[in-house]
Design an enzyme around this catalytic site. Sequence first.
Site, mmCIF file in Angstrom:
data_model
loop_
_atom_site.group_PDB
_atom_site.id
_atom_site.type_symbol
_atom_site.label_atom_id
_atom_site.label_comp_id
_atom_site.label_asym_id
_atom_site.label_seq_id
_atom_site.Cartn_x
_atom_site.Cartn_y
_atom_site.Cartn_z
ATOM 1 N N ALA A 65 37.423 36.395 44.884
ATOM 2 C CA ALA A 65 38.861 36.470 45.076
ATOM 3 C C ALA A 65 39.469 37.241 43.902
ATOM 4 O O ALA A 65 38.852 37.369 42.843
ATOM 5 C CB ALA A 65 39.450 35.070 45.164
ATOM 6 N N GLY A 109 34.797 33.913 46.513
ATOM 7 C CA GLY A 109 35.419 34.077 47.816
ATOM 8 C C GLY A 109 34.635 34.986 48.732
ATOM 9 O O GLY A 109 34.676 34.831 49.963
ATOM 10 N N GLU A 112 31.981 32.872 50.225
ATOM 11 C CA GLU A 112 32.628 31.952 51.161
ATOM 12 C C GLU A 112 33.034 32.661 52.450
ATOM 13 O O GLU A 112 32.908 32.111 53.550
ATOM 14 C CB GLU A 112 33.838 31.307 50.490
ATOM 15 C CG GLU A 112 33.430 30.358 49.363
ATOM 16 C CD GLU A 112 34.592 29.977 48.472
ATOM 17 O OE1 GLU A 112 34.907 28.768 48.417
ATOM 18 O OE2 GLU A 112 35.203 30.863 47.842
ATOM 19 N N GLU A 132 32.751 30.106 40.214
ATOM 20 C CA GLU A 132 34.121 29.698 39.848
ATOM 21 C C GLU A 132 34.164 28.827 38.598
ATOM 22 O O GLU A 132 35.169 28.814 37.880
ATOM 23 C CB GLU A 132 34.770 28.944 41.020
ATOM 24 C CG GLU A 132 35.130 29.801 42.220
ATOM 25 C CD GLU A 132 34.001 29.954 43.223
ATOM 26 O OE1 GLU A 132 34.260 30.487 44.313
ATOM 27 O OE2 GLU A 132 32.857 29.528 42.910
#
Length: 258
Positions: A65, A109, A112, A132
Site C-alpha cells: 500500500a 497490500g 493481500e 507491515e
Amino acid sequence: MAYDTIAVEVSQHVAVIKLNRPDAMNALNSHLLGELAEALKAADRNEKVRCIVLAGSEKAFAAGADIAEMAPKSFVEMFESDFFTPETEAVLSVRKPIIAAVAGYALGGGCELAMMCDFIIAGDNAKFGQPEINLGVVAGIGGTQRLTRFVGKAKSMDMHLTGRYMDAEEAERAGLVSRVVPVKKLMEETMAAAQKIAAKSMVTTRVVKECVNRAYETTLREGVLFERRVFHAMFATEDQKEGMNAFVEKREAQFRDK
C-alpha cells in the site's frame, strides 16, 4: 474508459487489468484502488468477459500500500473513511473468476490483493511478504486472515512477525500459489488458463467459485451440504444437459450459459 493508474484490455473473452504505477512499484493508493474497483465491476458486467486476469509488471505486482498516503493519517481519519473497505469489498464481490499473475514483489497490500483473487500463478521471480510489522502496524486488507488460511499458522506467524519474504518456490510448496512458471512466460501461461476457464459455462464457473469460497467461510458439514444442494440445482440448467450429452457423444460441449 480511460484510467490513470491501471490499463485494461479485453481479448478472447478475458479482461486483463494491469496495475500501472511504475514509478511507485504499483503501490496501492486510493486512486489506484478506486480505479481497480471500477474496472473489476465493469468487467463483471461485460457480457464479453468470462474471466479476469490481474497483473502488474515483471518487477512488481504491487510492492504494498502507498505509505506516503497513509503515514500522516490519524486513527479517526482511517476509521471514519473506513480505509481500504469499499475498494476491497468491490474486489470480493466480483462473481467471475479472477486470476492473479504475480511477478516480482507482492508485498503487504500487494500480497493481500493477490490473495483476494481466486488463484495465483507466479513467475519464478515472485516474492511474497507481509512486512507491515516493520512500519509499526499490522496487515489491513486481510493478510493475517487469508495468509493463515492458505499456508498455516506457523508460516503466517513467521512472515507477519519477522517481515521475511517467501519466494515463488516456497509459495507453491506452501499452497499460496497454484503454479510457478518462468517469468517470461507468465502472461502466456496465465492467459492460457484464463481462456480455458472462459470456454466453460459461466453459470458453472460462478457456482464453482461460490462453493470453493464457502470452504473458507463455514464448517465442513455445512460446506458439503451447500455444495451438494448447488450440485443438485445444476441439473436445472441447459449447460448441464449439454455438458453430459457431449461427454456421452464424445464431442466438445457448446455451453450457452443457461
